[in-house]
Design a protein around this motif. Structure first.
Motif, PDB file in Angstrom:
ATOM      1  N   SER A 168       0.821  -1.218   0.000  1.00 50.14           N
ATOM      2  CA  SER A 168       0.000   0.000   0.000  1.00 50.14           C
ATOM      3  C   SER A 168       0.850   1.261   0.000  1.00 50.14           C
ATOM      4  CB  SER A 168      -1.032   0.006   1.130  1.00 50.14           C
ATOM      5  OG  SER A 168      -0.500  -0.446   2.324  1.00 50.14           O
ATOM      6  N   ASP A 211      -6.929   4.392   4.261  1.00 50.25           N
ATOM      7  CA  ASP A 211      -5.847   3.422   4.380  1.00 50.25           C
ATOM      8  C   ASP A 211      -6.309   2.338   5.346  1.00 50.25           C
ATOM      9  OD1 ASP A 211      -3.579   2.012   5.038  1.00 50.25           O
ATOM     10  OD2 ASP A 211      -2.318   3.777   5.390  1.00 50.25           O
ATOM     11  N   SER A 254       0.044  -7.131   3.964  1.00 51.17           N
ATOM     12  CA  SER A 254       1.225  -7.132   4.844  1.00 51.17           C
ATOM     13  C   SER A 254       0.912  -7.580   6.265  1.00 51.17           C
ATOM     14  CB  SER A 254       1.822  -5.731   4.897  1.00 51.17           C
ATOM     15  OG  SER A 254       2.405  -5.391   3.672  1.00 51.17           O
ATOM     16  N   LYS A 255      -0.035  -6.886   6.889  1.00 53.79           N
ATOM     17  CA  LYS A 255      -0.261  -7.123   8.318  1.00 53.79           C
ATOM     18  C   LYS A 255      -1.303  -8.212   8.543  1.00 53.79           C
ATOM     19  CE  LYS A 255       2.250  -3.433   8.360  1.00 53.79           C
ATOM     20  NZ  LYS A 255       2.614  -2.229   9.012  1.00 53.79           N
TER      21      LYS A 255
HETATM   22  C1  LIG Z   1      -0.994   2.913   8.341  1.00 57.15           C
HETATM   23  C2  LIG Z   1      -0.119   2.184   7.381  1.00 57.15           C
HETATM   24  N1  LIG Z   1      -0.386   2.276   6.087  1.00 57.15           N
HETATM   25  C3  LIG Z   1       0.370   1.653   5.176  1.00 57.15           C
HETATM   26  C4  LIG Z   1       1.476   0.925   5.548  1.00 57.15           C
HETATM   27  C5  LIG Z   1       2.306   0.289   4.482  1.00 57.15           C
HETATM   28  O1  LIG Z   1       1.961  -1.043   4.324  1.00 57.15           O
HETATM   29  P1  LIG Z   1       2.405  -1.902   3.070  1.00 57.15           P
HETATM   30  O2  LIG Z   1       3.279  -2.970   3.625  1.00 57.15           O
HETATM   31  O3  LIG Z   1       1.145  -2.436   2.474  1.00 57.15           O
HETATM   32  O4  LIG Z   1       3.132  -1.012   2.125  1.00 57.15           O
HETATM   33  C6  LIG Z   1       1.812   0.820   6.888  1.00 57.15           C
HETATM   34  C7  LIG Z   1       3.001   0.086   7.307  1.00 57.15           C
HETATM   35  O5  LIG Z   1       3.455   0.114   8.411  1.00 57.15           O
HETATM   36  C8  LIG Z   1       0.988   1.468   7.835  1.00 57.15           C
HETATM   37  O6  LIG Z   1       1.252   1.404   9.141  1.00 57.15           O
END
Ligand SMILES: Cc1ncc(COP(=O)(O)O)c(C=O)c1O
Length: 416
Positions: free
Chosen positions: A121, A224, A256-257
């Motif tokens: 993202s 987001d 990711s998470k």
């Molecule tokens: C609020 C938030 N948005 C986006 C991201 C980025 O995630 P991605 O791994 O999908 O790039 C993070 C990563 O820590 C995040 O905390």
């Protein structure tokens, strides 16, 4: 930012102003995460053999699940997956639309025109301003928070107006307080729920208010949803599930998470067709898409949301123990609505005589004196963030780490 000891050449005079111009690399920037890393290294060197309690990490401590890894293994050897993926394979976009329906009850997303993938993202957030921001335009950003959309807004000559997330407002931005002249120039509004770092969740009411605000002022909402699937107690909530959301914005989901896939780099953005088209145009000129085998592994993940369920159970168990430990120490900590973070107000000092003037100072004290790593936030009051993604040697070890944390903190006698 690293101080570079390069010989002065004409190259140094050519850096763009947006990254510091001819001073690029010559000043020690104040990038917080660099500082934390440095403090961690110094503390480890000063206490050889002592265990670091690392609550500062912002990513999962475990591998992606076997079904996801096996799909990648299978797909990686297929010749048809070898080439450029461009703006993505339809299978992944279909899976994204299915996922939105299954997990969030979002109906009617057209997987052909209303979904695109991203290489995580982060690049989606980096590219959206390229599609919308002209010099002088404004992006509204909640703070504290993930700054990427704002950084890129500034790089294209736009301005960021910060919306503080205050405890008294449930860590939601006060949209009514935004002055008319700012609303007029604003093109993008960034929101993120469940929120990093506060752990706060948004209600359906709040999302409805956001839709009304965006419509009235002609603003695009960028939600987001990196942590949306990591929600405790309540069913996860999508901005797109609110009436009219698709008229005003998009939502970014990350694998990711929710799936322990940070390094894999896979996300999708869904919602308003014109916003998606703009992003698609920019993306096509920036990258050539994520490896198709990874997208296919992503399809497996999105079709198995029970994976997130297992991950969530672990974070919930850990967060509950951390909340208990912090409460015993006198902090006002409570279970977050989502994410894997706890966001607690900094103590004023310790009875032994030390006062803290900022969260940054408190955080530095914890790492230097106690080898406990946290992330400080001073943007809207002094708070530290503690993450439940610390590494352990299995489940039984979790409690030991938390007990060790309590023991080290216990002697300090905090004053609030
Ligand atoms: C609020 C938030 N948005 C986006 C991201 C980025 O995630 P991605 O791994 O999908 O790039 C993070 C990563 O820590 C995040 O905390």
């Amino acid at each position: 930012m690293e101080v570079q000891s390069t010989e002065e050449t004409y190259i140094q005079s050519l850096f763009a102003e947006r990254i510091g111009g001819k001073m690029f690399g010559k000043t020690r920037g104040e990038y917080k995460f660099e500082k934390i890393k440095r403090a961690k290294r110094a503390a480890l060197a000063a206490h050889p053999g002592m265990e670091l309690i690392d609550f500062g990490v912002g990513e999962p401590d475990e591998m992606a699940f076997p079904g996801v890894v096996q799909t990648l293994q299978r797909e990686a050897v297929k010749p048809e997956n070898r080439g450029y993926a461009d703006n993505g394979i339809q299978e992944f976009k279909d899976a994204a639309a299915r996922y939105l329906q299954n997990v969030y009850g979002v109906n009617g997303i057209n997987p052909v025109t209303e979904v695109l993938h991203g290489i995580g993202s982060k690049p989606v957030l980096a590219m959206l301003p390229l599609a919308f921001i002209n010099p002088g335009d404004v992006t509204l950003m909640t703070v504290p928070g993930y700054p990427v959309l704002g950084t890129h807004t500034c790089w294209y000559g736009g301005t960021v107006v910060n919306l503080p997330l205050l405890e008294k407002n449930g860590f939601l931005p006060d949209l009514d307080s935004i002055p008319v002249n700012v609303r007029k120039k604003a093109k993008l509004l960034y929101i993120n729920y469940p929120n990093n770092p506060t752990g706060a969740g948004a209600s359906r009411d709040f999302f409805e208010q956001v839709v009304r605000f965006a419509k009235k002022n002609g603003i695009i909402v960028v939600h987001d949803a990196a942590y949306a699937a990591l929600s405790y107690g309540a069913k996860p909530l999508s901005f797109l599930s609110v009436n009219g959301a698709k008229d005003v914005g998009v939502e970014i989901h990350s694998l990711s998470k929710a799936y322990n896939m940070t390094g894999w780099r896979l996300a999708f953005v869904a919602g308003n067709e014109r916003v998606i088209a703009g992003y698609g145009n920019v993306k096509d000129n920036c990258d050539s898409g994520q490896f198709k085998a990874i997208q296919k592994a992503g399809v497996h993940a999105l079709d198995h949301p029970e994976i997130t369920g297992e991950i969530l159970a672990k974070y919930e168990r850990r967060l509950r123990s951390m909340v208990e430990a912090l409460a015993e120490l006198g902090f006002s900590a409570k279970m977050p609505a989502g994410t894997f973070y706890l966001y607690v107000k900094m103590p004023k000092g310790i009875r032994q005589g030390k006062r803290f003037v900022s969260a940054e100072e408190f955080s530095e004290f914890l790492i230097t004196e106690k080898l406990i790593s946290t992330v400080p936030w001073d943007d809207a009051g002094p708070y530290v963030r503690l993450s439940a993604t610390f590494e352990t040697k299995g489940m039984a070890d979790e409690q030991r780490v938390i007990e060790e944390f309590k023991k080290r903190m216990g002697g300090l006698q905090f004053e609030f």
